[in-house]
Enzyme design. Sequence first.
Site, PDB file in Angstrom:
ATOM      1  N   SER A   1       0.810  -1.224   0.000  1.00 10.01           N
ATOM      2  CA  SER A   1       0.000   0.000   0.000  1.00 10.01           C
ATOM      3  C   SER A   1       0.842   1.273   0.000  1.00 10.01           C
ATOM      4  O   SER A   1       0.343   2.337  -0.352  1.00 10.01           O
ATOM      5  CB  SER A   1      -0.950   0.018   1.197  1.00 10.01           C
TER       6      SER A   1
ATOM      7  N   LYS B   1       0.938   4.520   7.013  1.00  5.36           N
ATOM      8  CA  LYS B   1       0.242   5.346   6.031  1.00  5.36           C
ATOM      9  C   LYS B   1       0.665   6.805   6.193  1.00  5.36           C
ATOM     10  O   LYS B   1       1.333   7.170   7.158  1.00  5.36           O
ATOM     11  CB  LYS B   1      -1.284   5.254   6.210  1.00  5.36           C
TER      12      LYS B   1
END
Length: 237
Positions: free
Chosen positions: A161, A198
């Site tokens: 990701s 993230k």
Amino acid sequence: MPVKDSSSNKKNQIGKLSERQRRILEVITDAVSLRGYPPSIREIGDAAGLQSTSSVAYQLKELEKKGYLRRDPNKPRAVDVRALPDPIPSKPGRKPGPKKSSVAISPDPAETSPTSFVPIVGSIAAGNPILAEENVDGYFPFPSEIVGDGDLFMLQVEGESMRDAGILHHDWVVVRSQPVAEQGEFVAALIEGEATVKEFHSDSSGVWLLPHNDAFDPIPAEHAEIMGKVVSILRKL
């Protein structure tokens, strides 16, 4: 009323060690002497024949009660050996071996630079301290000028990701513990018991954890727990 000799009682108390507790003290002092920092819970367990981390934690608490160890409550892995037990009496006809020294061998300051021993964190459970004993798998040395200071820990990245930000599957990230983040910072966050890396983003629509891969969607972060800011990345080539 007779007065008890507290020093005598303490001496009797400090001598009551099992073979396993003696072995644990040896493992800790040897590790500190050889590499400058204490072994992990799992390393102690492997050397002392203990299968569970909770069993190791129990033995460490017992050694602390008996006066052999001192532990810093703010640094779960900081262990200071206060004393070593007397050698086990030798059997008749055998000479006792040389007494072990509890003095750690210090490296030559001219050959070393400031080093941070960063705990490697395995699984993380919601509600538990990140650096709880059962979470730490070991330590990794980093130059302090690379990772800086503060309460640091390492996590291994799983997934793609963050690929477009240069954070790849199975990379290691060094994280500085902090409960808040600034716009655009890369963070480690805990969501429903799972750790993730993230980009932190906040706007009029809410707080988000952004991936850096178009195949993944942004994650609403209202219920996420920010564990810290990513300060370094380590990759094996």
